[in-house]
Motif scaffolding. Structure first.
Motif, PDB file in Angstrom:
ATOM      1  N   HIS A  93       1.183  -1.696   0.262  1.00  0.00           N
ATOM      2  CA  HIS A  93       0.156   0.480   0.026  1.00  0.00           C
ATOM      3  C   HIS A  93       0.765   1.360  -0.003  1.00  0.00           C
ATOM      4  N   ALA A  94       1.983   1.559   0.903  1.00  0.00           N
ATOM      5  CA  ALA A  94       3.160   2.273   0.648  1.00  0.00           C
ATOM      6  C   ALA A  94       3.271   2.620  -1.141  1.00  0.00           C
ATOM      7  N   GLY A  95       3.769   1.581  -1.748  1.00  0.00           N
ATOM      8  CA  GLY A  95       3.836   1.452  -3.231  1.00  0.00           C
ATOM      9  C   GLY A  95       3.117   1.743  -3.492  1.00  0.00           C
ATOM     10  N   ARG A  96       1.243   2.119  -3.944  1.00  0.00           N
ATOM     11  CA  ARG A  96       0.457   2.514  -4.460  1.00  0.00           C
ATOM     12  C   ARG A  96      -0.017   3.943  -4.375  1.00  0.00           C
ATOM     13  N   LEU A  97       1.054   3.767  -3.045  1.00  0.00           N
ATOM     14  CA  LEU A  97       0.556   5.579  -2.447  1.00  0.00           C
ATOM     15  C   LEU A  97       1.510   6.326  -2.978  1.00  0.00           C
ATOM     16  N   GLY A  98       2.504   5.981  -3.471  1.00  0.00           N
ATOM     17  CA  GLY A  98       3.739   6.448  -3.306  1.00  0.00           C
ATOM     18  C   GLY A  98       4.184   7.221  -2.136  1.00  0.00           C
ATOM     19  N   ILE A  99       4.805   6.629  -1.557  1.00  0.00           N
ATOM     20  CA  ILE A  99       4.964   6.612  -0.257  1.00  0.00           C
ATOM     21  C   ILE A  99       6.249   5.845  -0.583  1.00  0.00           C
ATOM     22  N   PRO A 100       7.520   6.497   0.154  1.00  0.00           N
ATOM     23  CA  PRO A 100       8.938   5.265   0.280  1.00  0.00           C
ATOM     24  C   PRO A 100       8.342   4.645   1.629  1.00  0.00           C
ATOM     25  N   ALA A 101       8.872   3.280   1.611  1.00  0.00           N
ATOM     26  CA  ALA A 101       8.427   2.205   1.914  1.00  0.00           C
ATOM     27  C   ALA A 101      10.537   1.934   2.643  1.00  0.00           C
ATOM     28  N   VAL A 102      10.756   1.430   4.234  1.00  0.00           N
ATOM     29  CA  VAL A 102      12.243   0.493   3.886  1.00  0.00           C
ATOM     30  C   VAL A 102      11.262  -0.049   5.207  1.00  0.00           C
ATOM     31  N   ILE A 103      11.384  -1.818   5.236  1.00  0.00           N
ATOM     32  CA  ILE A 103      10.998  -2.633   5.722  1.00  0.00           C
ATOM     33  C   ILE A 103      12.140  -3.327   6.098  1.00  0.00           C
ATOM     34  N   VAL A 104      12.420  -3.675   7.756  1.00  0.00           N
ATOM     35  CA  VAL A 104      13.239  -4.082   8.047  1.00  0.00           C
ATOM     36  C   VAL A 104      13.166  -5.796   8.533  1.00  0.00           C
ATOM     37  N   MET A 105      14.407  -6.113   8.600  1.00  0.00           N
ATOM     38  CA  MET A 105      13.797  -8.065   8.533  1.00  0.00           C
ATOM     39  C   MET A 105      14.885  -8.445   9.581  1.00  0.00           C
ATOM     40  N   PRO A 106      14.164  -9.550  10.182  1.00  0.00           N
ATOM     41  CA  PRO A 106      15.996 -10.243   9.972  1.00  0.00           C
ATOM     42  C   PRO A 106      16.692 -10.335   9.605  1.00  0.00           C
ATOM     43  N   LYS A 107      18.249 -11.137   9.691  1.00  0.00           N
ATOM     44  CA  LYS A 107      19.023 -11.901   8.147  1.00  0.00           C
ATOM     45  C   LYS A 107      18.447 -13.052   7.743  1.00  0.00           C
ATOM     46  N   HIS A 108      18.247 -13.264   8.928  1.00  0.00           N
ATOM     47  CA  HIS A 108      17.691 -15.611   8.362  1.00  0.00           C
ATOM     48  C   HIS A 108      16.102 -15.646   8.107  1.00  0.00           C
ATOM     49  N   THR A 117       8.672  -8.831  -0.338  1.00  0.00           N
ATOM     50  CA  THR A 117       8.473  -7.815   0.050  1.00  0.00           C
ATOM     51  C   THR A 117       9.403  -6.816  -0.986  1.00  0.00           C
ATOM     52  N   GLU A 118       9.822  -6.939  -1.941  1.00  0.00           N
ATOM     53  CA  GLU A 118      10.771  -5.882  -2.703  1.00  0.00           C
ATOM     54  C   GLU A 118      10.052  -5.324  -3.731  1.00  0.00           C
ATOM     55  N   ALA A 119       9.164  -6.981  -4.588  1.00  0.00           N
ATOM     56  CA  ALA A 119       7.990  -7.110  -5.020  1.00  0.00           C
ATOM     57  C   ALA A 119       7.055  -5.765  -5.321  1.00  0.00           C
ATOM     58  N   TYR A 120       7.462  -5.397  -4.145  1.00  0.00           N
ATOM     59  CA  TYR A 120       6.428  -3.925  -3.718  1.00  0.00           C
ATOM     60  C   TYR A 120       6.949  -3.435  -3.952  1.00  0.00           C
ATOM     61  N   GLY A 121       7.571  -2.723  -3.912  1.00  0.00           N
ATOM     62  CA  GLY A 121       9.064  -1.854  -4.271  1.00  0.00           C
ATOM     63  C   GLY A 121       9.012  -0.921  -3.101  1.00  0.00           C
ATOM     64  N   ALA A 122       9.166  -1.325  -1.633  1.00  0.00           N
ATOM     65  CA  ALA A 122       9.258  -1.479  -0.217  1.00  0.00           C
ATOM     66  C   ALA A 122      11.092  -1.667  -0.615  1.00  0.00           C
ATOM     67  N   THR A 123      11.952  -0.860  -0.065  1.00  0.00           N
ATOM     68  CA  THR A 123      13.925  -1.162   0.651  1.00  0.00           C
ATOM     69  C   THR A 123      13.476  -2.300   1.488  1.00  0.00           C
ATOM     70  N   VAL A 124      14.477  -3.106   1.385  1.00  0.00           N
ATOM     71  CA  VAL A 124      13.852  -3.707   2.865  1.00  0.00           C
ATOM     72  C   VAL A 124      15.774  -4.445   3.100  1.00  0.00           C
ATOM     73  N   VAL A 125      15.780  -4.307   4.393  1.00  0.00           N
ATOM     74  CA  VAL A 125      17.302  -4.001   4.935  1.00  0.00           C
ATOM     75  C   VAL A 125      16.893  -4.927   5.763  1.00  0.00           C
ATOM     76  N   LEU A 126      18.544  -6.301   5.919  1.00  0.00           N
ATOM     77  CA  LEU A 126      18.505  -7.242   6.936  1.00  0.00           C
ATOM     78  C   LEU A 126      18.875  -6.589   8.228  1.00  0.00           C
ATOM     79  N   ALA A 127      18.723  -7.194   9.270  1.00  0.00           N
ATOM     80  CA  ALA A 127      19.558  -6.116  10.072  1.00  0.00           C
ATOM     81  C   ALA A 127      19.150  -7.340  12.110  1.00  0.00           C
ATOM     82  N   GLY A 128      20.510  -8.172  12.264  1.00  0.00           N
ATOM     83  CA  GLY A 128      20.067  -8.669  13.138  1.00  0.00           C
ATOM     84  C   GLY A 128      19.904 -10.577  13.038  1.00  0.00           C
ATOM     85  N   GLU A 129      20.239 -11.121  14.243  1.00  0.00           N
ATOM     86  CA  GLU A 129      19.240 -12.227  14.134  1.00  0.00           C
ATOM     87  C   GLU A 129      18.206 -12.494  14.263  1.00  0.00           C
TER      88      GLU A 129
END
Length: 414
Positions: A93-108, A117-129
């Motif tokens: 929905h951020a992509g649909r509304l033109g809102i930049p989105a960053v999603i932080v996910m665990p490394k694994h 998640t990336e296919a919807y246009g968000a930037t994925v950051v992998l961080a931590g266990e």
């Protein structure tokens, strides 16, 4: 994560959320489930939130939150921390509304979830266990870049969005006596409880938690049951419930049922085999509670939320096979036999004449606990059920063959 909406959430806020998300989020069907009626001895209606674009209910709250943002907040972008359904809801929905989105996910986090998640246009950051590690990184990034948090559950706008599920359920079936709602962080049960109790004060709200993650139960009952483990219901595997959701649950949730991993497995399988629909572990938790305590719901009209259908196909296959073992439709046995010509044919003929279908055979001669002139034969057989399986075993034993079960005894325990 500050929000201008007053707290606690009101029925008016939920009605406003319903108008705000209308047309962008699917109004999913609430349908009678007659096969589940027979299974549980009650009257069940299922809300199919697995039909949303991301196959989960999270879109409702995520979109309502995004629509609440100012132009300045939208331009700076949003951030969320999630390894599952919330991530995809925010990204979509951020992509649909033109809102930049960053999603932080665990490394694994599984690659399939990252890719979706990336296919919807968000930037994925992998961080931590762990999820907590990812939350810390998300906090850091939010402060550094001025992103607005889209919390998965402890946010009034999110709670109001999730509450629209109950609005729709009671519009479609006003005679519901009880809603059975899975609990993770508590956003869905909080929103649904506010809406349902406002529309129908007599309705019961029953929460459901996985045995390995009884976080809300602990919080409300003042208990310290262990939390953690590898649960099938990872969508509700939350160690700490929200501050706001906890207070709402304390005021409005009538009870919480704890379900085991076996009960969740059986509910996932029931949705697939009885309703021909796919539920992830968290999505099946409500049905698991009704199946575990059918006497509690007898004579009532029960509303269940199938809140998500994102499950690994390999895991779903494993669950189906395990349920076939539980029911006796697949039996794996070890036969200790004399090592002589023709014995394999005799056994296969006996099983076949009794209507069993041999799926797999493994012949061993080198096991040291078997006499030198003996052998073992591992046989996996498809049967018509546990009674039929017992008949086959008895026939083998009557022929002088020692039989032991290789799997299944532990699966029968709930």
């Amino acid at each position: 994560m500050d929000c201008p909406m007053s707290s606690p959430v009101t029925i008016d806020a939920i009605r406003q959320a319903a108008k705000a998300i209308e047309g962008a989020v699917l109004r999913t069907p609430l349908l009678p489930a007659r096969h589940l009626d027979v299974l549980t001895g009650t009257r069940i209606f299922v809300k199919y939130e697995n039909m949303q674009d991301t196959n989960a209910f999270k879109e409702r709250g995520a979109l309502n939150k995004l629509l609440s943002l100012s132009k300045a907040e939208q331009s700076k972008g949003v951030i969320a921390m999630s390894a599952g359904n919330h991530a995809q809801a925010v990204a979509l929905h951020a992509g649909r509304l033109g809102i930049p989105a960053v999603i932080v996910m665990p490394k694994h986090t599984p690659h399939v979830k990252i890719s979706a998640t990336e296919a919807y246009g968000a930037t994925v950051v992998l961080a931590g266990e762990t999820v907590d590690d990812a939350r810390e990184e998300a906090d850091r990034l939010a402060k550094e870049h001025g992103y607005t948090w889209v919390h998965p559950y402890d946010d009034p706008w999110v709670i109001a969005g999730q509450g629209t599920i109950a609005l729709e359920m009671l519009e479609d079936q006003p005679d519901l006596d009880v809603l059975v709602v899975p609990i993770g962080g508590g956003g869905m049960v909080a929103g649904m409880a506010i809406a349902a109790k406002a529309l129908k004060p007599s309705i019961e709200i029953i929460g459901v938690e996985a045995e390995l993650f009884p976080s809300m139960h602990n919080a409300l009952a003042g208990l310290d049951r262990p939390i953690g483990g590898n649960t099938l219901a990872e969508g509700i595997a939350v160690r700490r419930v929200g501050t706001l959701t906890r207070q709402i649950a304390k005021d409005l949730v009538d009870d919480i049922i704890i379900v085991s991993e076996t009960q969740i497995e059986q509910a996932v399988n029931a949705y697939l085999t009885q309703q021909k629909t796919i539920a992830e572990g968290a999505g099946a938790a409500g049905l698991a509670a009704v199946m575990a305590q059918p006497e509690r719901f007898k004579g009532k009209q029960v509303g269940l939320v199938l809140c998500g259908g994102n499950i690994d196909p390999r895991l779903l296959t494993s669950i189906m096979l395990r349920e076939l073992v539980r029911s006796g439709n697949i039996m794996s046995i070890r036969c200790t036999i004399p090592d002589r010509p023709g014995i394999l044919g005799e056994i296969s003929t006996l099983i076949g004449n009794l209507g069993g279908n041999i799926l797999e055979v493994s012949h061993h001669r080198l096991f040291l606990d078997v006499p030198a002139k003996g052998a073992t034969l591992d046989v996996t057989v498809e049967t018509r059920g546990s009674a039929h399986a017992d008949t086959i075993v008895k026939a083998l034993e009557d022929k002088g063959i020692s039989v032991s079960h290789l799997m299944g005894s532990d699966l029968h325990r709930n």
